[in-house]
Design an enzyme around this catalytic site. Structure first.
Site, PDB file in Angstrom:
ATOM      1  N   ALA A  45      29.959   4.309 -13.877  1.00  0.00           N
ATOM      2  CA  ALA A  45      30.489   3.734 -15.117  1.00  0.00           C
ATOM      3  C   ALA A  45      29.887   2.385 -15.465  1.00  0.00           C
ATOM      4  O   ALA A  45      29.941   1.963 -16.614  1.00  0.00           O
ATOM      5  CB  ALA A  45      31.999   3.615 -15.004  1.00  0.00           C
ATOM      6  N   ALA A  46      29.300   1.702 -14.480  1.00  0.00           N
ATOM      7  CA  ALA A  46      28.757   0.378 -14.786  1.00  0.00           C
ATOM      8  C   ALA A  46      27.349   0.460 -15.360  1.00  0.00           C
ATOM      9  O   ALA A  46      26.818  -0.547 -15.795  1.00  0.00           O
ATOM     10  CB  ALA A  46      28.733  -0.485 -13.526  1.00  0.00           C
ATOM     11  N   MET A  48      24.789  -0.252 -16.962  1.00  0.00           N
ATOM     12  CA  MET A  48      24.717  -1.144 -18.117  1.00  0.00           C
ATOM     13  C   MET A  48      23.658  -0.659 -19.092  1.00  0.00           C
ATOM     14  O   MET A  48      22.578  -0.276 -18.697  1.00  0.00           O
ATOM     15  CB  MET A  48      24.370  -2.563 -17.677  1.00  0.00           C
ATOM     16  CG  MET A  48      25.414  -3.172 -16.769  1.00  0.00           C
ATOM     17  SD  MET A  48      26.991  -3.361 -17.604  1.00  0.00           S
ATOM     18  CE  MET A  48      26.722  -4.874 -18.479  1.00  0.00           C
ATOM     19  N   ASN A 140      21.306  12.311  -3.365  1.00  0.00           N
ATOM     20  CA  ASN A 140      22.294  12.873  -4.293  1.00  0.00           C
ATOM     21  C   ASN A 140      23.183  13.908  -3.619  1.00  0.00           C
ATOM     22  O   ASN A 140      24.368  14.000  -3.931  1.00  0.00           O
ATOM     23  CB  ASN A 140      21.603  13.434  -5.541  1.00  0.00           C
ATOM     24  CG  ASN A 140      21.241  12.304  -6.484  1.00  0.00           C
ATOM     25  OD1 ASN A 140      22.102  11.530  -6.882  1.00  0.00           O
ATOM     26  ND2 ASN A 140      19.962  12.158  -6.784  1.00  0.00           N
ATOM     27  N   VAL A 164      26.723  15.156 -15.027  1.00  0.00           N
ATOM     28  CA  VAL A 164      25.673  14.701 -15.947  1.00  0.00           C
ATOM     29  C   VAL A 164      24.448  14.235 -15.152  1.00  0.00           C
ATOM     30  O   VAL A 164      23.302  14.471 -15.544  1.00  0.00           O
ATOM     31  CB  VAL A 164      26.207  13.543 -16.827  1.00  0.00           C
ATOM     32  CG1 VAL A 164      25.111  12.979 -17.720  1.00  0.00           C
ATOM     33  CG2 VAL A 164      27.395  14.004 -17.672  1.00  0.00           C
ATOM     34  N   ASN A 166      21.345  13.652 -12.835  1.00  0.00           N
ATOM     35  CA  ASN A 166      20.273  14.572 -12.410  1.00  0.00           C
ATOM     36  C   ASN A 166      20.042  14.549 -10.911  1.00  0.00           C
ATOM     37  O   ASN A 166      20.224  13.508 -10.285  1.00  0.00           O
ATOM     38  CB  ASN A 166      18.978  14.182 -13.131  1.00  0.00           C
ATOM     39  CG  ASN A 166      19.033  14.630 -14.576  1.00  0.00           C
ATOM     40  OD1 ASN A 166      19.533  15.716 -14.868  1.00  0.00           O
ATOM     41  ND2 ASN A 166      18.517  13.791 -15.473  1.00  0.00           N
ATOM     42  N   ASP A 194      20.629  19.177 -24.496  1.00  0.00           N
ATOM     43  CA  ASP A 194      19.464  20.001 -24.842  1.00  0.00           C
ATOM     44  C   ASP A 194      19.807  20.920 -26.028  1.00  0.00           C
ATOM     45  O   ASP A 194      18.989  21.138 -26.923  1.00  0.00           O
ATOM     46  CB  ASP A 194      19.041  20.834 -23.618  1.00  0.00           C
ATOM     47  CG  ASP A 194      18.950  19.969 -22.378  1.00  0.00           C
ATOM     48  OD1 ASP A 194      18.029  19.151 -22.293  1.00  0.00           O
ATOM     49  OD2 ASP A 194      19.850  20.073 -21.509  1.00  0.00           O
ATOM     50  N   HIS A 222      18.648  21.988 -16.493  1.00  0.00           N
ATOM     51  CA  HIS A 222      18.430  20.796 -17.325  1.00  0.00           C
ATOM     52  C   HIS A 222      17.193  20.098 -16.782  1.00  0.00           C
ATOM     53  O   HIS A 222      17.259  19.100 -16.060  1.00  0.00           O
ATOM     54  CB  HIS A 222      19.643  19.856 -17.289  1.00  0.00           C
ATOM     55  CG  HIS A 222      19.350  18.541 -17.968  1.00  0.00           C
ATOM     56  ND1 HIS A 222      19.169  18.424 -19.328  1.00  0.00           N
ATOM     57  CD2 HIS A 222      19.142  17.297 -17.474  1.00  0.00           C
ATOM     58  CE1 HIS A 222      18.878  17.185 -19.637  1.00  0.00           C
ATOM     59  NE2 HIS A 222      18.863  16.466 -18.521  1.00  0.00           N
TER      60      HIS A 222
HETATM   61  N1  LIG Z   1      22.260  16.063 -18.054  1.00  0.00           N
HETATM   62  C1  LIG Z   1      21.766  15.317 -19.028  1.00  0.00           C
HETATM   63  O1  LIG Z   1      21.651  15.781 -20.168  1.00  0.00           O
HETATM   64  C2  LIG Z   1      21.333  13.889 -18.785  1.00  0.00           C
HETATM   65  C3  LIG Z   1      20.881  13.111 -19.843  1.00  0.00           C
HETATM   66  C4  LIG Z   1      20.531  11.788 -19.607  1.00  0.00           C
HETATM   67  C5  LIG Z   1      20.593  11.262 -18.321  1.00  0.00           C
HETATM   68  N2  LIG Z   1      21.017  12.065 -17.316  1.00  0.00           N
HETATM   69  C6  LIG Z   1      21.161  11.556 -15.935  1.00  0.00           C
HETATM   70  O2  LIG Z   1      22.398  10.844 -15.856  1.00  0.00           O
HETATM   71  C7  LIG Z   1      22.349   9.893 -14.800  1.00  0.00           C
HETATM   72  C8  LIG Z   1      22.833   8.548 -15.274  1.00  0.00           C
HETATM   73  O3  LIG Z   1      21.949   8.013 -16.199  1.00  0.00           O
HETATM   74  P1  LIG Z   1      22.064   6.473 -16.648  1.00  0.00           P
HETATM   75  O4  LIG Z   1      20.960   6.257 -17.592  1.00  0.00           O
HETATM   76  O5  LIG Z   1      23.443   6.143 -17.053  1.00  0.00           O
HETATM   77  O6  LIG Z   1      21.715   5.765 -15.252  1.00  0.00           O
HETATM   78  P2  LIG Z   1      22.111   4.320 -14.726  1.00  0.00           P
HETATM   79  O7  LIG Z   1      21.180   4.078 -13.581  1.00  0.00           O
HETATM   80  O8  LIG Z   1      22.213   3.315 -15.830  1.00  0.00           O
HETATM   81  O9  LIG Z   1      23.594   4.544 -14.192  1.00  0.00           O
HETATM   82  C9  LIG Z   1      23.880   5.213 -13.028  1.00  0.00           C
HETATM   83  C10 LIG Z   1      25.022   4.496 -12.374  1.00  0.00           C
HETATM   84  O10 LIG Z   1      25.406   5.262 -11.218  1.00  0.00           O
HETATM   85  C11 LIG Z   1      25.817   4.327 -10.256  1.00  0.00           C
HETATM   86  N3  LIG Z   1      25.913   4.959  -8.946  1.00  0.00           N
HETATM   87  C12 LIG Z   1      24.954   5.164  -8.008  1.00  0.00           C
HETATM   88  N4  LIG Z   1      25.464   5.764  -6.921  1.00  0.00           N
HETATM   89  C13 LIG Z   1      26.778   5.965  -7.175  1.00  0.00           C
HETATM   90  C14 LIG Z   1      27.836   6.514  -6.433  1.00  0.00           C
HETATM   91  N5  LIG Z   1      27.655   6.981  -5.197  1.00  0.00           N
HETATM   92  N6  LIG Z   1      29.058   6.547  -6.998  1.00  0.00           N
HETATM   93  C15 LIG Z   1      29.271   6.051  -8.214  1.00  0.00           C
HETATM   94  N7  LIG Z   1      28.311   5.499  -8.973  1.00  0.00           N
HETATM   95  C16 LIG Z   1      27.074   5.457  -8.460  1.00  0.00           C
HETATM   96  C17 LIG Z   1      24.796   3.209 -10.349  1.00  0.00           C
HETATM   97  O11 LIG Z   1      25.232   2.014  -9.752  1.00  0.00           O
HETATM   98  C18 LIG Z   1      24.677   3.095 -11.872  1.00  0.00           C
HETATM   99  O12 LIG Z   1      25.596   2.162 -12.408  1.00  0.00           O
HETATM  100  C19 LIG Z   1      20.898   9.911 -14.317  1.00  0.00           C
HETATM  101  O13 LIG Z   1      20.831  10.751 -13.188  1.00  0.00           O
HETATM  102  C20 LIG Z   1      20.144  10.541 -15.479  1.00  0.00           C
HETATM  103  O14 LIG Z   1      18.940  11.121 -15.065  1.00  0.00           O
HETATM  104  C21 LIG Z   1      21.383  13.358 -17.513  1.00  0.00           C
HETATM  105  O1  LIG Z   2      17.248  10.922 -17.139  1.00  0.00           O
HETATM  106  C1  LIG Z   2      16.330  11.714 -17.346  1.00  0.00           C
HETATM  107  O2  LIG Z   2      15.465  11.998 -16.512  1.00  0.00           O
HETATM  108  C2  LIG Z   2      16.220  12.395 -18.697  1.00  0.00           C
HETATM  109  C3  LIG Z   2      17.497  13.019 -19.126  1.00  0.00           C
HETATM  110  O3  LIG Z   2      17.888  14.045 -18.249  1.00  0.00           O
HETATM  111  C4  LIG Z   2      17.416  13.546 -20.544  1.00  0.00           C
HETATM  112  O4  LIG Z   2      17.334  14.760 -20.739  1.00  0.00           O
HETATM  113  O5  LIG Z   2      17.405  12.723 -21.457  1.00  0.00           O
END
Ligand SMILES: NC(=O)c1ccc[n+]([C@@H]2O[C@H](COP(=O)([O-])OP(=O)(O)OC[C@H]3O[C@@H](n4cnc5c(N)ncnc54)[C@H](O)[C@@H]3O)[C@@H](O)[C@H]2O)c1
Ligand SMILES: O=C(O)C[C@H](O)C(=O)O
Length: 366
Positions: A45-46, A48, A140, A164, A166, A194, A222
């Site tokens: 959630a943090a 940023m 992960n 969400v 990856n 997507d 994804h």
């Molecule tokens: N499925 C989708 O469509 C999709 C789209 C965009 C991004 N993503 C993925 O979503 C994830 C988050 O993206 P983001 O841009 O917010 O990343 P980000 O790095 O800004 O945020 C991730 C957060 O997870 C926290 N974190 C790490 N380990 C943790 C744990 N054990 N418990 C709780 N929190 C933890 C980190 O401290 C960080 O604040 C990434 O894996 C990204 O690739 C998926």
């Molecule tokens: O965080 C990524 O690697 C990309 C993300 O999964 C997206 O589809 O935007």
């Protein structure tokens, strides 16, 4: 004088009707806000400027569970992010969202999972320069294994989970394996982004409002092997719902550029923003949960990563994106769609990648 007298009764009646309507609306909105709050967990959630920061205000505003559903938000992150996490809590308080009935900001996974009705798993470990795929998977896998146990033991029994972070499908698979008492139908992953990207591409190509386009499909992972399929998509026109494929009239575009644009959109956003998509990911996560909980509109399906039951020849047990409809909080895979040879091949490629990811994830457990 007589004329005025004859108007008196209708005016009194109209006035009473208006007054009663106002009272009914007041009671109605009071009853809505008196609904018991649902507790929503957001991990990571943090993050940023990232998904967490974009998602949390949407939940508090009612974009995920509806404009009349009060919510309590639990936010989990890791210790190094605790200062940022508290800043998000301060901003939530400062926003005075009427639907927000409580906020918990914590680095304790048990506290975070306690009593949650909806869990949106955004937290995870990101690949850093020079790291092997296996190293990222291994980190992960251990995060999702631990969080699976915490959810299983402390969340509400009917908790719905959306992964969400990856690799979203494989993280969800690990969560499912290590939370066997959570019904597997309650564990899903996000491919709605997507799906929405595919709707957006068709809307742009035909120059029609995106709300007139429906029933694209994202099959599979994804990742860049996903198969965005427009064969069954329709566009609402003056004469009813028409085939998007026929309106576009360019099968070559649909089988090449359309597919690669959607497959590579995440990478294109990262290149342009130097950060991964946050606004669109947060909005799509709300769409995913809203449709799951409140139902898909009649005649419309959406894409969700769910546990395969073998439909369309996809190996059972894989977390694979399918077209689904939702009703009364349950999703069902849309059955009976015609799959041509081109689609079959693409659907199998992405299933193969998911099986390889599954093997890699299992190898990290040993
Ligand atoms: N499925 C989708 O469509 C999709 C789209 C965009 C991004 N993503 C993925 O979503 C994830 C988050 O993206 P983001 O841009 O917010 O990343 P980000 O790095 O800004 O945020 C991730 C957060 O997870 C926290 N974190 C790490 N380990 C943790 C744990 N054990 N418990 C709780 N929190 C933890 C980190 O401290 C960080 O604040 C990434 O894996 C990204 O690739 C998926
Ligand atoms: O965080 C990524 O690697 C990309 C993300 O999964 C997206 O589809 O935007």
């Amino acid at each position: 004088m007589e004329d005025l007298k004859s108007l008196e009764t209708p005016l009194v009646v109209m006035g009473s009707v208006l007054l009663s309507w106002k009272i009914i609306r007041h009671i109605w909105s009071f009853m809505d806000l008196a609904k018991p709050p649902l507790t929503v967990l957001v991990t990571g959630a943090a993050g940023m400027r990232q998904i967490g920061y974009a998602l949390i205000p949407l939940i508090a505003k009612g974009a995920m569970l509806g404009p009349n559903q009060p919510v309590i938000i639990h936010m989990l992150d890791i210790e190094p992010a605790s200062q940022s996490l508290n800043a998000v809590k301060m901003e939530l308080i400062d926003s005075a969202f009427p639907l927000l009935k409580g906020v918990v900001a914590t680095t304790d996974v048990v506290e975070a999972c306690s009593g949650v009705n909806i869990a949106v798993m955004v937290g995870g470990f990101r690949r850093k320069e020079g790291m092997e795929r296996k190293d990222v998977m291994s980190k992960n896998v251990s995060i999702y294994k631990a969080q699976a146990s915490a959810l299983e033991q402390h969340a509400a029994p009917d908790c719905k989970v959306l992964v969400v972070a990856n690799p979203a499908n494989t993280n969800a698979l690990i969560l499912k394996e290590f939370a066997p008492s959570i019904p597997e139908k309650n564990i899903t992953c996000l491919t709605r982004l997507d799906h929405n990207r595919a709707l957006g591409q068709i809307s742009q190509s035909l120059d029609v409002p995106v709300s007139d386009v429906k029933n694209v499909i994202i099959w599979g992972n994804h990742s860049s092997t996903q198969y965005p399929d427009a064969n069954h998509a329709t566009v609402t026109t003056f004469s009813g719902d028409e085939s998007a494929r026929e309106l576009i009239g360019d099968d070559k575009w649909l089988q090449t550029e359309f597919i690669t644009t959607v497959q590579e959109r995440g990478a294109a956003i990262i290149k342009a923003r130097k950060l991964s998509s946050a606004l669109s990911a947060a909005s799509s996560a709300c769409d995913h949960i809203r449709d799951w909980v409140l139902g898909t509109p009649k005649g419309t399906w959406v894409s969700m990563g769910v546990c395969s039951d073998g439909s369309y020849g996809v190996p059972p047990g894989l977390m694979y994106s399918f077209p689904v409809t939702c009703d009364k909080g349950q999703w069902s895979i849309v059955q009976g769609l015609k799959i041509d040879e081109f689609s079959r091949e693409k659907m199998d490629i992405t299933a193969k990648e998911l099986m390889e990811e599954k093997t890699l994830a299992y190898s990290c457990l040993n």
